[in-house]
Motif scaffolding. Structure first.
Motif, PDB file in Angstrom:
ATOM      1  N   THR A  42       0.730  -1.185  -0.016  1.00 14.21           N
ATOM      2  CA  THR A  42      -0.170  -0.025   0.001  1.00 14.21           C
ATOM      3  C   THR A  42       0.841   1.420  -0.129  1.00 14.21           C
ATOM      4  O   THR A  42       1.714   1.357   0.807  1.00 14.21           O
ATOM      5  CB  THR A  42      -0.776   0.010   1.267  1.00 14.21           C
ATOM      6  N   GLY A  43       0.582   2.268  -0.985  1.00 17.49           N
ATOM      7  CA  GLY A  43       1.522   3.217  -1.092  1.00 17.49           C
ATOM      8  C   GLY A  43       0.909   4.649  -0.429  1.00 17.49           C
ATOM      9  O   GLY A  43       1.434   5.415   0.267  1.00 17.49           O
ATOM     10  N   GLY A  44      -0.351   4.697  -0.418  1.00 18.63           N
ATOM     11  CA  GLY A  44      -1.117   5.586   0.502  1.00 18.63           C
ATOM     12  C   GLY A  44      -2.882   5.522   0.324  1.00 18.63           C
ATOM     13  O   GLY A  44      -3.081   4.837  -0.587  1.00 18.63           O
ATOM     14  N   PHE A  45      -3.343   6.479   1.038  1.00 16.04           N
ATOM     15  CA  PHE A  45      -4.636   6.668   1.030  1.00 16.04           C
ATOM     16  C   PHE A  45      -5.198   8.029   1.621  1.00 16.04           C
ATOM     17  O   PHE A  45      -4.298   8.895   2.146  1.00 16.04           O
ATOM     18  CB  PHE A  45      -5.636   5.335   1.901  1.00 16.04           C
ATOM     19  N   ARG A  51     -14.478  18.374   6.436  1.00 15.92           N
ATOM     20  CA  ARG A  51     -13.947  18.952   5.333  1.00 15.92           C
ATOM     21  C   ARG A  51     -12.216  19.132   5.256  1.00 15.92           C
ATOM     22  O   ARG A  51     -11.791  19.940   4.601  1.00 15.92           O
ATOM     23  CB  ARG A  51     -14.665  20.381   5.178  1.00 15.92           C
ATOM     24  N   CYS A  52     -11.628  18.309   6.234  1.00 12.87           N
ATOM     25  CA  CYS A  52     -10.226  18.484   6.095  1.00 12.87           C
ATOM     26  C   CYS A  52      -9.541  17.291   5.788  1.00 12.87           C
ATOM     27  O   CYS A  52     -10.000  16.274   5.974  1.00 12.87           O
ATOM     28  CB  CYS A  52      -9.620  18.799   7.631  1.00 12.87           C
ATOM     29  N   SER A  53      -8.680  17.417   4.599  1.00 16.22           N
ATOM     30  CA  SER A  53      -8.053  16.241   4.146  1.00 16.22           C
ATOM     31  C   SER A  53      -6.723  15.925   4.548  1.00 16.22           C
ATOM     32  O   SER A  53      -5.949  16.735   4.725  1.00 16.22           O
ATOM     33  CB  SER A  53      -8.256  16.186   2.670  1.00 16.22           C
ATOM     34  N   THR A  54      -6.368  14.609   4.742  1.00 19.42           N
ATOM     35  CA  THR A  54      -5.112  14.222   4.807  1.00 19.42           C
ATOM     36  C   THR A  54      -4.770  13.122   4.106  1.00 19.42           C
ATOM     37  O   THR A  54      -5.636  12.223   4.027  1.00 19.42           O
ATOM     38  CB  THR A  54      -4.780  13.689   6.313  1.00 19.42           C
ATOM     39  N   ILE A  55      -3.617  13.187   3.058  1.00 23.41           N
ATOM     40  CA  ILE A  55      -3.150  12.075   2.259  1.00 23.41           C
ATOM     41  C   ILE A  55      -2.018  11.360   3.114  1.00 23.41           C
ATOM     42  O   ILE A  55      -1.131  11.952   3.805  1.00 23.41           O
ATOM     43  CB  ILE A  55      -2.462  12.682   1.041  1.00 23.41           C
ATOM     44  N   VAL A  56      -2.217  10.207   3.418  1.00 20.40           N
ATOM     45  CA  VAL A  56      -1.318   9.352   4.283  1.00 20.40           C
ATOM     46  C   VAL A  56      -0.569   8.547   3.136  1.00 20.40           C
ATOM     47  O   VAL A  56      -0.891   7.814   2.263  1.00 20.40           O
ATOM     48  CB  VAL A  56      -1.964   8.205   5.119  1.00 20.40           C
ATOM     49  N   ILE A  57       0.778   8.547   3.338  1.00 16.16           N
ATOM     50  CA  ILE A  57       1.585   7.765   2.448  1.00 16.16           C
ATOM     51  C   ILE A  57       2.489   6.943   3.108  1.00 16.16           C
ATOM     52  O   ILE A  57       2.858   7.247   4.342  1.00 16.16           O
ATOM     53  CB  ILE A  57       2.697   8.857   1.563  1.00 16.16           C
ATOM     54  N   ASN A  58       2.988   5.833   2.611  1.00 14.78           N
ATOM     55  CA  ASN A  58       3.793   4.867   3.123  1.00 14.78           C
ATOM     56  C   ASN A  58       5.172   5.181   3.488  1.00 14.78           C
ATOM     57  O   ASN A  58       5.953   5.599   2.483  1.00 14.78           O
ATOM     58  CB  ASN A  58       3.792   3.429   2.231  1.00 14.78           C
ATOM     59  N   SER A  59       5.717   5.451   4.473  1.00 13.60           N
ATOM     60  CA  SER A  59       6.683   5.928   5.097  1.00 13.60           C
ATOM     61  C   SER A  59       7.817   4.884   4.676  1.00 13.60           C
ATOM     62  O   SER A  59       9.320   5.175   4.828  1.00 13.60           O
ATOM     63  CB  SER A  59       6.900   6.313   6.476  1.00 13.60           C
ATOM     64  N   ASN A  60       7.344   3.595   4.596  1.00 14.67           N
ATOM     65  CA  ASN A  60       8.511   2.666   4.065  1.00 14.67           C
ATOM     66  C   ASN A  60       8.807   2.598   2.648  1.00 14.67           C
ATOM     67  O   ASN A  60       9.884   1.843   2.065  1.00 14.67           O
ATOM     68  CB  ASN A  60       7.886   1.171   4.513  1.00 14.67           C
ATOM     69  N   TRP A  61       7.986   3.310   1.758  1.00 15.73           N
ATOM     70  CA  TRP A  61       8.390   3.293   0.326  1.00 15.73           C
ATOM     71  C   TRP A  61       9.416   4.271   0.105  1.00 15.73           C
ATOM     72  O   TRP A  61       9.658   5.255   0.745  1.00 15.73           O
ATOM     73  CB  TRP A  61       7.125   3.591  -0.285  1.00 15.73           C
ATOM     74  N   ASP A  62      10.298   3.842  -1.119  1.00 16.14           N
ATOM     75  CA  ASP A  62      11.144   4.690  -1.573  1.00 16.14           C
ATOM     76  C   ASP A  62      10.774   6.069  -1.837  1.00 16.14           C
ATOM     77  O   ASP A  62       9.445   6.095  -2.559  1.00 16.14           O
ATOM     78  CB  ASP A  62      11.866   4.108  -2.778  1.00 16.14           C
ATOM     79  N   GLU A  63      11.087   7.094  -1.618  1.00 16.39           N
ATOM     80  CA  GLU A  63      10.669   8.679  -1.805  1.00 16.39           C
ATOM     81  C   GLU A  63      10.664   8.729  -3.259  1.00 16.39           C
ATOM     82  O   GLU A  63       9.745   9.542  -3.593  1.00 16.39           O
ATOM     83  CB  GLU A  63      11.895   9.417  -1.385  1.00 16.39           C
ATOM     84  N   HIS A  64      11.214   7.952  -4.066  1.00 17.01           N
ATOM     85  CA  HIS A  64      11.158   8.044  -5.529  1.00 17.01           C
ATOM     86  C   HIS A  64       9.790   7.916  -6.077  1.00 17.01           C
ATOM     87  O   HIS A  64       9.234   8.550  -6.927  1.00 17.01           O
ATOM     88  CB  HIS A  64      12.197   7.040  -6.349  1.00 17.01           C
ATOM     89  N   TYR A  65       9.048   7.156  -5.459  1.00 14.81           N
ATOM     90  CA  TYR A  65       7.645   6.752  -5.936  1.00 14.81           C
ATOM     91  C   TYR A  65       6.493   7.523  -5.296  1.00 14.81           C
ATOM     92  O   TYR A  65       5.386   7.656  -5.583  1.00 14.81           O
ATOM     93  CB  TYR A  65       7.280   5.092  -5.465  1.00 14.81           C
ATOM     94  N   ILE A  66       6.768   8.431  -4.188  1.00 13.77           N
ATOM     95  CA  ILE A  66       5.825   8.966  -3.375  1.00 13.77           C
ATOM     96  C   ILE A  66       5.310  10.039  -4.206  1.00 13.77           C
ATOM     97  O   ILE A  66       4.043  10.294  -3.917  1.00 13.77           O
ATOM     98  CB  ILE A  66       6.430   9.501  -2.104  1.00 13.77           C
TER      99      ILE A  66
END
Length: 148
Positions: A42-45, A51-66
């Motif tokens: 899972t890369g994120g969700f 009405r406030c949004s947060t994008i959660v990204i996988n901190s284990n993934w390589d920064e290159h894909y984020i």
């Protein structure tokens, strides 16, 4: 119909925001970004409440894909009001990819390309382009053909 929907959304984003980088776009749009360790696939969700949004990204993934993951989730917020399935690394090679995932990938790719030098992109091979943009090979189909 989907194409014009994507194009209209893309035009609105281009006129409203400075497309420098995925993280800068989130700052400008006042969307929070939360790195968090997720499962390997899972890369994120996106989470939205009050009405406030947060994008959660996988901190284990390589920064290159984020970068692409951020733009994919941002696209869900714009196109689908935040409705999505989590972004997976394997997005359906040979499998059914839901319409909203295709739309988010299409818009995310348009935004990502705007954040890079088009002349540089045109000179790259497909394998170089995958690395340069930080995407999976499966996402190459969302890159339009360029007129040289």
């Amino acid at each position: 119909m989907s194409g014009s929907f994507i194009e209209k959304s893309y035009a609105k984003i281009k006129s409203k925001y400075t497309l420098i980088s995925p993280k800068d776009l989130l700052k400008e749009a006042d969307i929070d970004l939360l790195p968090f360790p997720l499962d390997d696939n899972t890369g994120g969700f996106t989470m939205t409440n009050n009405r406030c949004s947060t994008i959660v990204i996988n901190s284990n993934w390589d920064e290159h894909y984020i970068g692409f993951v951020i733009l994919h989730e941002f696209s869900h917020l714009i196109l689908h009001g935040g409705s999505s399935t989590p972004y997976y690394r394997r997005i359906g090679a040979g499998r059914f990819v839901p319409k909203i995932e295709n739309e988010a990938n299409e818009l995310a790719m348009k935004l990502l390309l705007d954040m890079h030098d088009l002349e540089e992109i045109k000179r790259l091979t497909k394998s170089q382009l995958i690395y340069y943009l930080g995407i999976d090979e499966d996402l190459l189909r969302y890159i339009p053909k360029f007129d040289n």
